[in-house]
Design a protein around this motif. Structure first.
Motif, PDB file in Angstrom:
ATOM      1  N   TYR A  36       0.799  -1.225   0.000  1.00 13.38           N
ATOM      2  CA  TYR A  36       0.000   0.000   0.000  1.00 13.38           C
ATOM      3  C   TYR A  36       0.834   1.279   0.000  1.00 13.38           C
ATOM      4  N   CYS A  46       0.062   0.824  -3.921  1.00 14.51           N
ATOM      5  CA  CYS A  46      -0.889   1.897  -4.251  1.00 14.51           C
ATOM      6  C   CYS A  46      -0.300   2.888  -5.251  1.00 14.51           C
ATOM      7  N   TYR A 220      -8.358  -0.531  -3.136  1.00 13.12           N
ATOM      8  CA  TYR A 220      -7.586   0.638  -3.553  1.00 13.12           C
ATOM      9  C   TYR A 220      -6.188   0.251  -4.043  1.00 13.12           C
ATOM     10  N   SER A 221      -5.913  -1.038  -4.147  1.00 15.10           N
ATOM     11  CA  SER A 221      -4.589  -1.504  -4.554  1.00 15.10           C
ATOM     12  C   SER A 221      -4.452  -1.491  -6.073  1.00 15.10           C
TER      13      SER A 221
END
Length: 403
Positions: A36, A46, A220-221
């Protein structure tokens, strides 16, 4: 250098060359660890989301945070309203960071958090609970949003999902913004699996500001941003104002590299790291073979002689010279009883008929022999003075019993 040494060096060089070639041509395995961070391009990094932040928030000033929440919020300009985004598998907030974050939101700012947990102090203050339904095999989870502009679209997640959801919320200050739907395994024989829908995206008002919390950070990755679920991130970020300063947390990350070694730069570069390890290995091999060839002859050192027999003879001669047979008899009896306690686990504080029976069965001796020895010991313990013949007779009986 002789022929044997040249062969060893050549073999070593071939092995090293083979390792280097293998590492160069071997396909790099996919790293599925959760990171992330803004720079990681692995599936659960991310990088894609961070790169798209200027497009999602075109009117906001984006600042990447490389230090703790406490340090950032203490030094910020309190006259400016802002948003704070924290995304990680688990956001570990200590007590000071929690208090600072609560004050930050209470003053009218917004915190967006995507994590499966963020510390008991904050969860207790907001009066919310989070749970997860782990499965033995990976299934498909479906995310949806409750807003009328977004509720027609569903987003499927199929890998690395823990099915995290809210188990309890404060209904007086919380709005449900989205749900997660997944299949819960039923381990009872003959019972079908259960399809469950739980809230996973909420907005909680605190003071003048809001906490916007999502329990599915995997969405959200990079993996899911590139799998067609990029709209989910943009839809959920629409609850943040676009005309404010935006803090992107890059500190509370599972993939943040922390190396305390002075060689941290060498160890973070793959080529330098391999060169370092191979150099150490080569030095060890050189020392091994070189030391084997030039090691000095080790002198033979005679082991120390066992002097226990001589010591026993010296002590025996002292007793014989002093003719203190009574002390000698008592010591022999005490040592023999200690031997019985340690080897046969027998209580020798009272020598009774029961003691004789237990000792005979455990030592594998006849009742007559055992009884004769114990009675002789009791007889000697009752005598006030002993003779040399008593000592000799006691020694014979004890040695015969030990055979």
């Amino acid at each position: 250098m002789d022929r044997k040494s040249k062969i060893v060096i050549a073999l070593f060089a071939l092995v090293v060359l083979g390792i280097i070639i293998t590492e160069m041509v071997r396909p790099k395995p996919i790293n599925w660890r959760p990171s992330y961070t803004a720079v990681d391009k692995i599936p659960f990094g991310c990088y894609v989301l961070y790169s798209e932040l200027p497009n999602i928030f075109p009117n906001s000033s984006i600042e990447t945070v490389q230090e703790s929440v406490y340090d950032v919020l203490v030094e910020r300009d309190t006259l400016l309203s802002s948003n704070y985004i924290l995304i990680n598998e688990y956001v570990d907030l200590d007590e000071q960071e929690t208090h600072q974050l609560l004050d930050y939101v209470h003053q009218g700012n917004t915190v967006f958090m995507a994590a499966t947990g963020f510390g008991w102090p904050l969860m207790d203050t907001l009066n919310i609970g989070i749970g997860s339904d782990y499965s033995l095999k990976e299934g498909t989870a479906v995310l949806n949003l409750t807003h009328s502009n977004f509720n027609t679209k569903k987003f499927e997640l199929s890998r690395g999902i823990f099915n995290s959801h809210f188990t309890s919320v404060d209904s007086t200050s919380t709005t449900i913004l989205g749900h997660i739907t997944y299949t819960k395994e039923n381990f009872l024989e003959g019972q079908p699996d259960e399809k469950v829908t739980k809230p996973n995206f909420i907005k909680t008002q605190f003071g003048k500001g809001n906490f916007i919390i999502n329990t599915t950070p995997q969405a959200y990755s990079n993996y899911y941003m590139l799998k067609g679920n990029q709209d989910y991130a943009s839809y959920t970020f629409s609850y943040l104002d676009d005309n404010e300063q935006l803090f992107w947390d890059n500190y509370k990350k599972a993939g943040r590299i922390i190396i305390d070694s002075p060689m941290r730069f060498v160890l973070t570069q793959a080529s330098l790291k391999w060169a370092y390890y191979l150099s150490i290995l080569g030095i060890l091999v050189f020392v091994l073979f070189r030391g084997k060839r030039e090691q000095r002859i080790i002198p033979v050192i005679e082991p120390l002689k066992n002097s226990s027999v001589e010591f026993a003879q010296a002590i025996g001669s002292l007793y014989h010279q002093n003719k203190d047979y009574t002390d000698l008899v008592h010591k022999k009896i005490n040592y023999f009883l200690a031997h019985l306690r340690s080897r046969y686990h027998i209580d020798t504080s009272t020598l009774s008929e029961k003691t004789i029976q237990v000792l005979a069965s455990r030592a594998g001796k006849s009742m007559e022999e055992t009884k004769g020895l114990i009675e002789f010991i009791l007889h000697l313990k009752q005598k006030k003075a002993h003779t040399e013949q008593d000592s000799i007779e006691l020694n014979k009986k004890i040695n015969a019993f030990k055979l």
